[in-house]
Design a protein around this motif. Structure first.
Motif, PDB file in Angstrom:
ATOM      1  N   UNK A 117      19.278 -42.693  44.434  1.00 34.12           N
ATOM      2  CA  UNK A 117      19.502 -41.473  45.209  1.00 34.12           C
ATOM      3  C   UNK A 117      20.017 -41.787  46.605  1.00 34.12           C
ATOM      4  N   UNK A 118      19.443 -42.812  47.230  1.00 31.63           N
ATOM      5  CA  UNK A 118      19.907 -43.214  48.549  1.00 31.63           C
ATOM      6  C   UNK A 118      21.354 -43.672  48.534  1.00 31.63           C
ATOM      7  N   UNK A 119      21.713 -44.468  47.542  1.00 32.43           N
ATOM      8  CA  UNK A 119      23.096 -44.924  47.445  1.00 32.43           C
ATOM      9  C   UNK A 119      24.051 -43.767  47.131  1.00 32.43           C
ATOM     10  N   UNK A 120      23.600 -42.846  46.282  1.00 36.47           N
ATOM     11  CA  UNK A 120      24.433 -41.698  45.934  1.00 36.47           C
ATOM     12  C   UNK A 120      24.738 -40.852  47.174  1.00 36.47           C
ATOM     13  N   UNK A 121      23.712 -40.559  47.970  1.00 33.76           N
ATOM     14  CA  UNK A 121      23.920 -39.764  49.182  1.00 33.76           C
ATOM     15  C   UNK A 121      24.769 -40.508  50.197  1.00 33.76           C
ATOM     16  N   UNK A 122      24.548 -41.820  50.299  1.00 29.96           N
ATOM     17  CA  UNK A 122      25.316 -42.620  51.249  1.00 29.96           C
ATOM     18  C   UNK A 122      26.796 -42.607  50.892  1.00 29.96           C
ATOM     19  N   UNK A 136      32.295 -40.590  51.922  1.00 26.38           N
ATOM     20  CA  UNK A 136      33.578 -40.076  51.458  1.00 26.38           C
ATOM     21  C   UNK A 136      33.992 -38.806  52.206  1.00 26.38           C
ATOM     22  N   UNK A 137      33.023 -37.999  52.642  1.00 24.13           N
ATOM     23  CA  UNK A 137      33.346 -36.766  53.337  1.00 24.13           C
ATOM     24  C   UNK A 137      33.633 -36.980  54.812  1.00 24.13           C
ATOM     25  N   UNK A 138      32.930 -37.914  55.434  1.00 31.99           N
ATOM     26  CA  UNK A 138      33.062 -38.085  56.884  1.00 31.99           C
ATOM     27  C   UNK A 138      33.866 -39.323  57.279  1.00 31.99           C
ATOM     28  N   UNK A 139      34.355 -40.081  56.286  1.00 30.76           N
ATOM     29  CA  UNK A 139      35.126 -41.282  56.601  1.00 30.76           C
ATOM     30  C   UNK A 139      36.394 -41.284  55.757  1.00 30.76           C
ATOM     31  N   UNK A 140      37.490 -41.691  56.399  1.00 27.85           N
ATOM     32  CA  UNK A 140      38.770 -41.726  55.690  1.00 27.85           C
ATOM     33  C   UNK A 140      38.882 -42.934  54.771  1.00 27.85           C
TER      34      UNK A 140
END
Length: 243
Positions: free
Chosen positions: A107-112, A117-121
């Motif tokens: 779960x931690x890796x999934x959220x990370x 992907x959303x906040x980094x290009x």
């Protein structure tokens, strides 16, 4: 009087005598016999010649068991207590805890990854989780070495002909078996873990008093054993003459 009843009475009197004598030795700090034995040359427990730290291996594990670093030793004992509480009081199982830990890790890796992907290009690359092979090899070697050392120690005690050491080891194994019949395996492991982190440091601190007390206790045990054997032999000879 039947032989079995004589044996039972003698054993009971022997045990009560040993317990009373041992209690008086422990509670009385001014026992002349104990003081003289401490001042004089006393036999070490299990025939010990080296320091306790050396007997325990002399490494980091010995430092932990002898509380050389109180923070690390307290953390290890506290972690073991938490694990025991989870298994014994909260009725967790090993498979349940492993699955929960894996779920939390995933779960931690999934959220990370999704947050990156959303906040980094640029795409994020997580390090691979892997336990080196040499860790398993070292664990197997250490475990095998400890097992073989324990087996060698028991064999040496059995073949040495030292009655005091033999009785002490047999009594310890018997006490462990009795405790094992009262508790489950996890609790027995935890009790052994707590003993491993308390008894060695207490023995290192009060080794002279403990050695002297055990010496007196074994002398009392051996004296009562010879008395029991002599009385049983006299009873058998008397019975044969009566026949």
């Amino acid at each position: 009087m039947p032989e079995g009843k004589i044996s039972d009475n003698l054993v009971r009197s022997m045990v009560s005598s040993i317990v009373a004598d041992g209690a008086s030795k422990l509670t009385s700090g001014s026992s002349p016999e104990l003081e003289n034995s401490v001042k004089g040359k006393h036999n070490k427990l299990f025939g010990r010649e080296n320091p306790v730290h050396h007997i325990l291996g002399g490494g980091k594990s010995a430092d932990v068991m002898l509380w050389r670093n109180k923070t690390i030793s307290g953390s290890v004992l506290g972690s073991a207590t938490i694990i025991w509480l989870l298994f014994e009081w909260l009725n967790y199982h090993l498979l349940t805890l492993v699955c929960f830990a894996i779920v939390m890790l995933m779960l931690g890796q999934f959220l990370w990854v999704n947050a990156a992907e959303k906040f980094s290009s640029s795409p994020i690359k997580l390090p691979r989780l892997a336990i080196p092979d040499h860790v398993f090899v070292n664990i197997a070697k250490s475990l095998g070495g400890e097992v073989n050392r324990g087996l060698g120690f028991l064999q040496d005690i059995a073949c040495s002909g030292n009655m005091k050491q033999f009785l002490l080891v047999v009594g310890s194994l018997w006490a462990t078996a009795v405790v094992g019949s009262w508790c489950n395996f996890i609790t027995v492991i935890y009790i052994g873990f707590v003993c491993a982190h308390t008894l060695p440091v207490l023995y290192e601190r009060y080794d002279e008093a403990i050695d002297s007390f055990m010496e007196l206790l074994f002398e009392k045990l051996w004296t009562n054993f010879r008395t029991l054997d002599r009385k049983l032999a006299n009873h058998r000879s008397t019975g044969k003459k009566g026949e």
